[in-house]
Design a protein around this motif. Structure first.
Motif, PDB file in Angstrom:
ATOM      1  N   ARG A 276       0.807  -1.085   0.011  1.00 29.99           N
ATOM      2  CA  ARG A 276      -0.083   0.024   0.059  1.00 29.99           C
ATOM      3  C   ARG A 276       0.905   1.067   0.188  1.00 29.99           C
ATOM      4  O   ARG A 276       0.655   2.324  -0.832  1.00 29.99           O
ATOM      5  CB  ARG A 276      -0.833  -0.068   1.409  1.00 29.99           C
ATOM      6  N   GLU A 277       1.912   1.134   0.889  1.00 29.25           N
ATOM      7  CA  GLU A 277       2.759   2.371   0.889  1.00 29.25           C
ATOM      8  C   GLU A 277       3.508   2.708  -0.575  1.00 29.25           C
ATOM      9  O   GLU A 277       3.759   3.824  -0.875  1.00 29.25           O
ATOM     10  CB  GLU A 277       3.686   2.305   2.279  1.00 29.25           C
ATOM     11  N   THR A 280       0.669   4.036  -3.283  1.00 27.80           N
ATOM     12  CA  THR A 280      -0.164   5.172  -3.401  1.00 27.80           C
ATOM     13  C   THR A 280       0.796   6.651  -3.347  1.00 27.80           C
ATOM     14  O   THR A 280       1.873   6.539  -3.072  1.00 27.80           O
ATOM     15  CB  THR A 280      -0.764   5.214  -2.017  1.00 27.80           C
ATOM     16  N   ASP A 281       0.193   7.608  -3.811  1.00 23.45           N
ATOM     17  CA  ASP A 281       0.663   8.856  -3.440  1.00 23.45           C
ATOM     18  C   ASP A 281       0.662   9.312  -2.059  1.00 23.45           C
ATOM     19  O   ASP A 281       0.066   8.881  -1.408  1.00 23.45           O
ATOM     20  CB  ASP A 281       0.058  10.068  -4.312  1.00 23.45           C
ATOM     21  N   ILE A 365      -8.504  10.476  -5.197  1.00 25.37           N
ATOM     22  CA  ILE A 365      -8.551   9.313  -4.204  1.00 25.37           C
ATOM     23  C   ILE A 365      -9.239   8.246  -4.619  1.00 25.37           C
ATOM     24  O   ILE A 365     -10.448   8.227  -5.288  1.00 25.37           O
ATOM     25  CB  ILE A 365      -8.766   9.921  -2.796  1.00 25.37           C
ATOM     26  N   ASP A 367      -9.894   3.600  -4.342  1.00 31.10           N
ATOM     27  CA  ASP A 367      -9.933   2.487  -3.597  1.00 31.10           C
ATOM     28  C   ASP A 367      -9.229   1.374  -4.392  1.00 31.10           C
ATOM     29  O   ASP A 367      -8.972   0.072  -4.011  1.00 31.10           O
ATOM     30  CB  ASP A 367     -11.180   1.754  -3.058  1.00 31.10           C
ATOM     31  N   PRO A 369      -6.047   0.150  -7.158  1.00 38.30           N
ATOM     32  CA  PRO A 369      -4.948   0.212  -7.585  1.00 38.30           C
ATOM     33  C   PRO A 369      -4.890   0.152  -9.256  1.00 38.30           C
ATOM     34  O   PRO A 369      -4.187   0.612  -9.732  1.00 38.30           O
ATOM     35  CB  PRO A 369      -4.024  -1.037  -7.110  1.00 38.30           C
ATOM     36  N   ALA A 372      -5.572   3.635 -10.423  1.00 32.44           N
ATOM     37  CA  ALA A 372      -4.458   4.375 -10.370  1.00 32.44           C
ATOM     38  C   ALA A 372      -3.413   3.957 -11.420  1.00 32.44           C
ATOM     39  O   ALA A 372      -2.520   4.287 -12.125  1.00 32.44           O
ATOM     40  CB  ALA A 372      -3.648   4.255  -8.914  1.00 32.44           C
ATOM     41  N   VAL A 383      -4.132   8.977  -4.409  1.00 33.75           N
ATOM     42  CA  VAL A 383      -3.986   8.382  -3.187  1.00 33.75           C
ATOM     43  C   VAL A 383      -4.814   7.001  -3.062  1.00 33.75           C
ATOM     44  O   VAL A 383      -6.129   7.101  -3.459  1.00 33.75           O
ATOM     45  CB  VAL A 383      -4.451   9.293  -1.860  1.00 33.75           C
ATOM     46  N   ILE A 384      -4.482   5.812  -2.765  1.00 35.88           N
ATOM     47  CA  ILE A 384      -5.101   4.536  -2.682  1.00 35.88           C
ATOM     48  C   ILE A 384      -5.338   4.097  -1.332  1.00 35.88           C
ATOM     49  O   ILE A 384      -4.389   4.068  -0.686  1.00 35.88           O
ATOM     50  CB  ILE A 384      -4.455   3.593  -3.455  1.00 35.88           C
ATOM     51  N   THR A 385      -6.526   4.086  -1.048  1.00 33.20           N
ATOM     52  CA  THR A 385      -6.832   3.635   0.479  1.00 33.20           C
ATOM     53  C   THR A 385      -8.327   2.822   0.639  1.00 33.20           C
ATOM     54  O   THR A 385      -8.994   2.824  -0.723  1.00 33.20           O
ATOM     55  CB  THR A 385      -7.090   4.673   1.407  1.00 33.20           C
ATOM     56  N   SER A 390     -11.409   6.606   2.020  1.00 34.11           N
ATOM     57  CA  SER A 390     -11.375   7.444   0.953  1.00 34.11           C
ATOM     58  C   SER A 390     -12.620   8.324   0.727  1.00 34.11           C
ATOM     59  O   SER A 390     -12.501   9.499   0.439  1.00 34.11           O
ATOM     60  CB  SER A 390     -11.114   6.775  -0.290  1.00 34.11           C
TER      61      SER A 390
END
Length: 399
Positions: A276-277, A280-281, A365, A367, A369, A372, A383-385, A390
């Protein structure tokens, strides 16, 4: 390859140059993979791209008189009329979408414009021989339903739709569906989003081997959809097994067809957090929220609507769905809830389309990947969460 009399007639041009071209391509694919013969297919799905090369191919088949014997459902382009109301669509992009609609209608496609046909309209039975393109569709078809398709291109799936057959090789054969890597999941897997991370991360550990997962219990349809979509985006994995969940993996022995795994790996919470880290941006101010890659289900739409109900979004929010899901959202009052908060649902639309040009250079933003991944080439940061976090960020305008 050994062809039937009818297949030979198609190849020889008895049904026109379009059908002959489609069969010529199928034969060439079969010969490349040493397929002994063709096999009839009963369902097809074409991941139309609404782009020049895709359009050129379908129009060439139509000009040669081709008509589908097995009507395919089709992927989304974009909802031209919707985007003409909220932004500027170039004459070139409008012309392509109109020609795409006309060509697939002429060839006899079922115009779903949806990337999740396996949830609506085009659901196969166990063991059914089919031909599907679309990166989230092939893993779901092979894994969750136990139907049989190779990881087709849009063009080869369209050729299967026109001819009604596909070469017999790859995932259509028992021995090629055998699990290869044992993946012991020790991560907590608390949400559907965790399956996104698992799918994107697993190929780093196992390459393109067929994974057999243990430690996954009662995943939702959305989780299974997310897992397959990311396995096929982060890697090239068009089939997976989950012991005790998917039909060809009632037991570990079933999944490996009595063989031993080529490798074993363990995936932990730390692995998924690290993925995840890296994906994501960094957080901070965001300009929009975008969901539906793959298209959202009605349950996912309901989740978003519940979070924003009675509130106001700080940034625009869009959810991409099938037209059927959007209609259901209208009936249930979910679209009204979203619009009252400043959000919207857009049907028949893919992330990887020029209709989103007005978001280029901005930070969103999501959810997904996969969403993105596509937008890296379209000058959009994400940003992916997880979904809930989100949407909360979209209400604040930052994360």
């Amino acid at each position: 390859m050994e062809l039937t009399q009818e297949e030979q007639r198609m190849l020889d041009g008895a049904y026109g140059s379009g059908t002959a071209l489609a069969m010529k391509i199928q034969v060439a694919i079969g010969e490349a993979f040493q397929a002994p013969r063709m096999v009839p297919v009963t369902r097809t799905h074409v991941a139309l791209s609404n782009q020049e090369a895709d359009l050129w191919f379908v129009e060439k088949l139509v000009a040669g008189g081709a008509v589908c014997r097995v009507s395919p459902t089709v992927n989304p382009g974009f909802d031209l009329e919707y985007f003409q109301c909220i932004t500027t669509v170039s004459p070139e992009d409008e012309a392509i979408i109109r020609r795409t609609r006309a060509a697939y209608k002429a060839i006899g496609a079922t115009l779903t414009y949806d990337c999740t046909p396996y949830l609506q309209q085009n659901i196969p039975r166990f063991g059914e021989m089919v031909s599907y393109s679309e990166s989230s569709a092939t893993p779901f078809i092979n894994s969750v339903y136990g139907a049989r398709t190779n990881r087709e291109a849009a063009q080869s799936a369209l050729c299967a739709a026109v001819t009604g057959v596909a070469p017999l090789y790859g995932y259509m054969l028992d021995e090629n569906r055998r699990g290869q890597a044992l993946v012991r999941v020790e991560a907590d897997m608390k949400s559907d989003f965790d399956y996104q991370m698992l799918g994107y991360f697993a190929p780093e550990k196992i390459g393109f081997r067929i994974p057999v997962f243990t430690g996954l219990h009662n995943p939702t349809p959305e989780a299974l959809m997310n897992l397959g979509a990311q396995l096929n985006t982060g890697g090239n994995v068009a089939i997976y097994h989950i012991v005790g969940v998917t039909p060809e993996a009632r037991t570990l022995e079933d999944a490996f067809q009595g063989s031993k795994p080529e490798m074993e790996v363990v995936i932990t919470n730390e692995d998924l957090q690290g993925m995840r880290e890296r994906l994501t941006d960094q957080g901070g101010k965001i300009d929009f929220a975008l969901y539906g890659c793959p298209h959202f289900t009605i349950h996912q739409v309901q989740t978003v609507a519940d979070i924003v109900k009675g509130k106001k979004l700080a940034v625009p929010l869009w959810i991409m769905t099938s037209s059927l899901t959007k209609e259901l959202a209208v009936r249930m009052g979910l679209l009204d809830t979203l619009k009252a908060a400043g959000g919207d649902i857009v049907a028949d639309t893919c992330m990887d389309q020029p209709c989103w040009k007005f978001l280029y250079g901005k930070k969103g933003i999501t959810d997904s990947p996969k969403c993105a991944y596509y937008t890296k080439r379209r000058d959009m940061q994400f940003v992916i969460t997880n979904l809930e976090e989100s949407v909360e960020a979209a209400l604040k305008g930052e994360i």
